[in-house]
Design a protein around this motif. Sequence first.
Motif, PDB file in Angstrom:
ATOM      1  N   ALA A 133       0.812  -1.306   0.088  1.00 44.95           N
ATOM      2  CA  ALA A 133       0.031   0.140   0.001  1.00 44.95           C
ATOM      3  C   ALA A 133       1.011   1.219   0.090  1.00 44.95           C
ATOM      4  CB  ALA A 133      -0.724  -0.056   1.336  1.00 44.95           C
ATOM      5  N   ARG A 134       0.531   2.180  -1.007  1.00 39.44           N
ATOM      6  CA  ARG A 134       1.196   3.400  -0.960  1.00 39.44           C
ATOM      7  C   ARG A 134       0.431   4.549  -0.578  1.00 39.44           C
ATOM      8  NH1 ARG A 134       2.724   3.930  -6.884  1.00 39.44           N
ATOM      9  NH2 ARG A 134       0.676   3.364  -7.030  1.00 39.44           N
ATOM     10  N   PRO A 135       1.089   5.667   0.018  1.00 38.73           N
ATOM     11  CA  PRO A 135       0.403   6.760   0.259  1.00 38.73           C
ATOM     12  C   PRO A 135      -0.140   7.495  -0.699  1.00 38.73           C
ATOM     13  CG  PRO A 135       2.603   7.057   0.658  1.00 38.73           C
ATOM     14  CD  PRO A 135       2.503   5.794   0.339  1.00 38.73           C
ATOM     15  N   GLY A 136      -1.501   8.117  -1.011  1.00 34.93           N
ATOM     16  CA  GLY A 136      -1.997   8.623  -2.192  1.00 34.93           C
ATOM     17  C   GLY A 136      -1.171   9.912  -2.442  1.00 34.93           C
TER      18      GLY A 136
ATOM     19  N   GLY B 241      -1.859  12.491   0.437  1.00 38.47           N
ATOM     20  CA  GLY B 241      -1.550  11.951   1.913  1.00 38.47           C
ATOM     21  C   GLY B 241      -2.100  10.321   1.890  1.00 38.47           C
ATOM     22  N   PRO B 242      -2.092   9.921   2.850  1.00 35.69           N
ATOM     23  CA  PRO B 242      -2.442   8.533   3.129  1.00 35.69           C
ATOM     24  C   PRO B 242      -3.802   8.497   2.828  1.00 35.69           C
ATOM     25  CG  PRO B 242      -2.095   9.531   5.252  1.00 35.69           C
ATOM     26  CD  PRO B 242      -1.512  10.680   4.433  1.00 35.69           C
ATOM     27  N   PRO B 243      -4.336   7.302   2.398  1.00 35.95           N
ATOM     28  CA  PRO B 243      -5.645   6.755   2.076  1.00 35.95           C
ATOM     29  C   PRO B 243      -6.567   6.869   3.255  1.00 35.95           C
ATOM     30  CG  PRO B 243      -4.521   5.127   1.836  1.00 35.95           C
ATOM     31  CD  PRO B 243      -3.608   5.866   2.254  1.00 35.95           C
ATOM     32  N   THR B 244      -8.004   7.302   3.068  1.00 37.23           N
ATOM     33  CA  THR B 244      -9.013   7.198   4.501  1.00 37.23           C
ATOM     34  C   THR B 244      -9.224   5.782   4.555  1.00 37.23           C
ATOM     35  OG1 THR B 244     -10.799   7.627   2.857  1.00 37.23           O
ATOM     36  CG2 THR B 244      -9.573   9.620   3.834  1.00 37.23           C
ATOM     37  N   PRO B 245      -9.341   5.377   5.689  1.00 40.04           N
ATOM     38  CA  PRO B 245      -9.848   3.894   6.018  1.00 40.04           C
ATOM     39  C   PRO B 245     -11.258   3.809   5.502  1.00 40.04           C
ATOM     40  CG  PRO B 245      -9.824   5.287   8.053  1.00 40.04           C
ATOM     41  CD  PRO B 245      -9.324   6.154   7.031  1.00 40.04           C
TER      42      PRO B 245
END
Length: 179
Positions: free
Chosen positions: A166-169, A172-176
Amino acid sequence: MSSNKGGPNSYNNGAPPKYLNDFSKALASEVRILLAEVGKLRDERRQLQFEIAELMAVKSKHGAGGEYSPDWRPPPQDPPPPPPPAASPPPEEGLSGPARPAWRVVHKPTKRERPGPKSLPAPAPVPAIEPPKPNLPAWAQWRPNPAHTPAPMPAPVSPRPVTPAARPGLFGPPTPPPK
C-alpha cells in the motif's frame, strides 16, 4: 494619500482571484477522475493476474505429471492365458549323449582409448597463501578465498501473484474504509 482598503480593486484581501479558484476546482476534479481510473485499472490488472494464476494452476493439474495426468490409462485387460499344454513325458534317466563342457571361453573386452582434450588453457596461477602469524587466535588467521566470488541467491518464485504494498495517495495517506 488614499487608502485602498475594501475597494473594488483590492488584491490583498486574502481570497485568491476567481479564475484561480475555478482553475483549481477543475484541476482537482480532473485529478479525481484520473485517480479513479488508475484505481480501476489497478483492480483490473490484479484480477487478470489472479485469473492467469488460476489458469496456470489448472494447466499444471491437467498437464503431464499433474493431479489429473493425461497419460494415465487404465491397465489393459488381457484375456486369460491359455491353459498349459499337456504334460510332456518325464525325461529318460539314461544319458542320451555327451554332456556339454562346463568351462566357457571368455573374451576380454578391448580397451578403447578416449581422445584426450586437444588443448586446454593453462590454469591460472594459485596465489601464495600467507603463513599464519604466531600468537594469534585461529579465527584471526582466517583469510577469504580470493578465487571465490559469491553469487546472490535467487528469490523463491511464488505461484500466487504478488500484491503491491500500500502506497500513500497523491494527497496523503488513504482514508480507512467505512465500517
